[in-house]
Structures are given as structure tokens and as C-alpha cells.
Write a protein that holds these residues in place. Structure first.
Motif, PDB file in Angstrom:
ATOM      1  N   LEU A 149       0.856  -1.142  -0.244  1.00 45.60           N
ATOM      2  CA  LEU A 149       0.013  -0.020   0.064  1.00 45.60           C
ATOM      3  C   LEU A 149       1.018   1.221   0.152  1.00 45.60           C
ATOM      4  CD1 LEU A 149      -2.553  -0.942   2.876  1.00 45.60           C
ATOM      5  CD2 LEU A 149      -2.893  -1.117   0.455  1.00 45.60           C
ATOM      6  N   PHE A 150       0.495   2.363  -0.905  1.00 44.50           N
ATOM      7  CA  PHE A 150       1.519   3.368  -0.958  1.00 44.50           C
ATOM      8  C   PHE A 150       0.400   4.620  -0.711  1.00 44.50           C
ATOM      9  CE2 PHE A 150       3.786   0.066  -3.287  1.00 44.50           C
ATOM     10  CZ  PHE A 150       5.185   0.660  -2.847  1.00 44.50           C
ATOM     11  N   VAL A 151       1.035   5.721  -0.105  1.00 46.57           N
ATOM     12  CA  VAL A 151       0.480   6.926  -0.213  1.00 46.57           C
ATOM     13  C   VAL A 151       1.374   7.851  -0.896  1.00 46.57           C
ATOM     14  CG1 VAL A 151      -0.936   6.823   1.980  1.00 46.57           C
ATOM     15  CG2 VAL A 151       1.238   7.554   2.042  1.00 46.57           C
ATOM     16  N   GLY A 152       0.861   9.118  -1.391  1.00 48.89           N
ATOM     17  CA  GLY A 152       1.840  10.112  -2.059  1.00 48.89           C
ATOM     18  C   GLY A 152       2.389  11.019  -0.996  1.00 48.89           C
ATOM     19  N   GLY A 153       3.472  11.566  -1.539  1.00 55.70           N
ATOM     20  CA  GLY A 153       4.239  12.432  -0.651  1.00 55.70           C
ATOM     21  C   GLY A 153       4.471  13.764  -1.205  1.00 55.70           C
ATOM     22  N   LEU A 154       5.783  14.368  -0.853  1.00 51.66           N
ATOM     23  CA  LEU A 154       6.033  15.719  -1.516  1.00 51.66           C
ATOM     24  C   LEU A 154       6.058  15.777  -3.012  1.00 51.66           C
ATOM     25  CD1 LEU A 154       9.021  16.641   0.940  1.00 51.66           C
ATOM     26  CD2 LEU A 154       6.571  17.535   0.949  1.00 51.66           C
ATOM     27  N   LEU A 155       5.586  16.848  -3.729  1.00 63.09           N
ATOM     28  CA  LEU A 155       5.887  16.920  -5.040  1.00 63.09           C
ATOM     29  C   LEU A 155       7.204  17.097  -5.580  1.00 63.09           C
ATOM     30  CD1 LEU A 155       2.788  19.028  -5.956  1.00 63.09           C
ATOM     31  CD2 LEU A 155       3.015  16.386  -6.069  1.00 63.09           C
ATOM     32  N   ASN A 156       7.694  16.734  -6.570  1.00 65.83           N
ATOM     33  CA  ASN A 156       8.959  17.065  -7.135  1.00 65.83           C
ATOM     34  C   ASN A 156       9.110  17.061  -8.877  1.00 65.83           C
ATOM     35  OD1 ASN A 156      11.670  17.175  -7.317  1.00 65.83           O
ATOM     36  ND2 ASN A 156      12.096  15.101  -6.333  1.00 65.83           N
ATOM     37  N   GLY A 157       9.914  17.413  -9.464  1.00 71.85           N
ATOM     38  CA  GLY A 157       9.950  17.404 -10.512  1.00 71.85           C
ATOM     39  C   GLY A 157      11.243  18.055 -11.370  1.00 71.85           C
ATOM     40  N   THR A 158      11.609  17.545 -12.672  1.00 74.45           N
ATOM     41  CA  THR A 158      12.589  18.114 -13.309  1.00 74.45           C
ATOM     42  C   THR A 158      12.235  18.801 -14.535  1.00 74.45           C
ATOM     43  OG1 THR A 158      13.140  16.106 -14.281  1.00 74.45           O
ATOM     44  CG2 THR A 158      14.182  16.512 -12.159  1.00 74.45           C
ATOM     45  N   ALA A 159      13.124  19.269 -15.422  1.00 75.06           N
ATOM     46  CA  ALA A 159      12.859  19.672 -16.635  1.00 75.06           C
ATOM     47  C   ALA A 159      14.208  19.803 -17.494  1.00 75.06           C
ATOM     48  CB  ALA A 159      12.417  21.189 -16.637  1.00 75.06           C
ATOM     49  N   THR A 160      14.194  19.808 -18.721  1.00 77.77           N
ATOM     50  CA  THR A 160      15.393  19.427 -19.618  1.00 77.77           C
ATOM     51  C   THR A 160      14.873  20.531 -20.975  1.00 77.77           C
ATOM     52  OG1 THR A 160      16.035  17.519 -19.093  1.00 77.77           O
ATOM     53  CG2 THR A 160      16.972  18.217 -20.980  1.00 77.77           C
ATOM     54  N   ILE A 161      15.887  21.376 -21.195  1.00 76.60           N
ATOM     55  CA  ILE A 161      15.752  22.209 -22.528  1.00 76.60           C
ATOM     56  C   ILE A 161      16.928  22.129 -23.029  1.00 76.60           C
ATOM     57  CG2 ILE A 161      15.155  24.383 -23.682  1.00 76.60           C
ATOM     58  CD1 ILE A 161      14.293  25.279 -20.571  1.00 76.60           C
TER      59      ILE A 161
END
Length: 135
Positions: free
Chosen positions: A45-57
Motif C-alpha cells: 500500500l502506498f500514499v503520495g508525498g512531497l511533489l517534485n520534478g525536473t525539466a530539460t531544455i
């Protein structure tokens, strides 16, 4: 289904418009997951946590531009700046994503039989503001 051609995309880093030098961009919005499995379960069973992200140009190197990608991005490495990504171009009500990012890496590629290219890797440093563009 309505589709939009990628050629309309606008990308800005620290308010510097990199659109004319870019031919590819990617945003990846993710979240942490936490395993909250308890005794007796047959699956995790999983729950969500902190949001995160990356980008590349990325795009083509411009040797004539004093304020082109190399000159603009290299001094930003290791700093936090604002990324603006507008996948349908500019215009009132069109979608955009704005987020503070850490500029983590600038890369130049020099193939013997092709054009010099550049890319920049970005790490999100807050929540993405996806409000539509204002008038």
C-alpha cells in the motif's frame, strides 16, 4: 481530440527567452511515495508525498549570439531561477507552467559530423504554478 504542434512551445529561463535556440523541452512532474503496508496484506500500500520534478531544455548552439544559450545559461548553473514553459505558445488563457528551478547542469555536445547542440537540466524547487496565462 485536439492536438497542438510542438513548434508553438515557448521556454524562458530567468526571463531569458530560449525559444529561438530550442528544439526540445521536457517537464517531468513527480511525487514521493511512501510504503504504508501493514501486516496481513498481500500487496504493498502506498500514499503520495512531497511533489517534485525536473525539466530539460535543449537545442542548437549559436556561435554569433552574445546572449545565446551558452552565455545565458552557464552563469546560472547552481542558482535558483524561474522557468516558464508555454506548450501552446503565448496568449491569454493558454496553458503555462512556472516554477523555481535549480540549474543543475549545462551540456554542450560536439559531434564530428553534425551540429553542436546544448542542453540544460533543471530541478524543481517549489510547487509548479499551472495557472493559465493572463491577458
Amino acid at each position: 481530440m485536439t492536438t497542438v504542434h510542438g513548434r508553438k512551445t515557448v521556454v524562458k529561463l530567468a526571463a531569458i527567452d530560449l525559444t529561438q535556440y530550442s528544439n526540445n523541452s521536457q517537464l517531468e512532474i513527480t511525487s514521493d511515495t511512501h510504503d504504508v503496508t501493514v501486516y496481513g496484506k498481500d500487496a504493498h500500500l502506498f500514499v503520495g508525498g512531497l511533489l517534485n520534478g525536473t525539466a530539460t531544455i535543449s537545442g542548437f548552439y549559436d556561435s554569433t549570439a552574445v546572449n545565446g544559450p551558452r552565455a545565458a545559461i552557464k552563469p546560472m548553473v547552481g542558482t535558483v531561477v524561474k522557468l516558464t514553459h508555454q506548450p501552446e505558445g503565448t496568449g491569454s488563457g493558454k496553458p503555462q507552467d512556472m516554477v523555481d528551478v535549480v540549474v543543475t547542469k549545462y551540456t554542450q555536445t560536439h559531434p564530428v559530423a553534425d551540429m553542436i547542440t546544448w542542453s540544460v537540466d533543471l530541478q524543481f524547487s517549489d510547487v509548479v504554478n499551472s495557472a493559465p496565462q493572463a491577458a
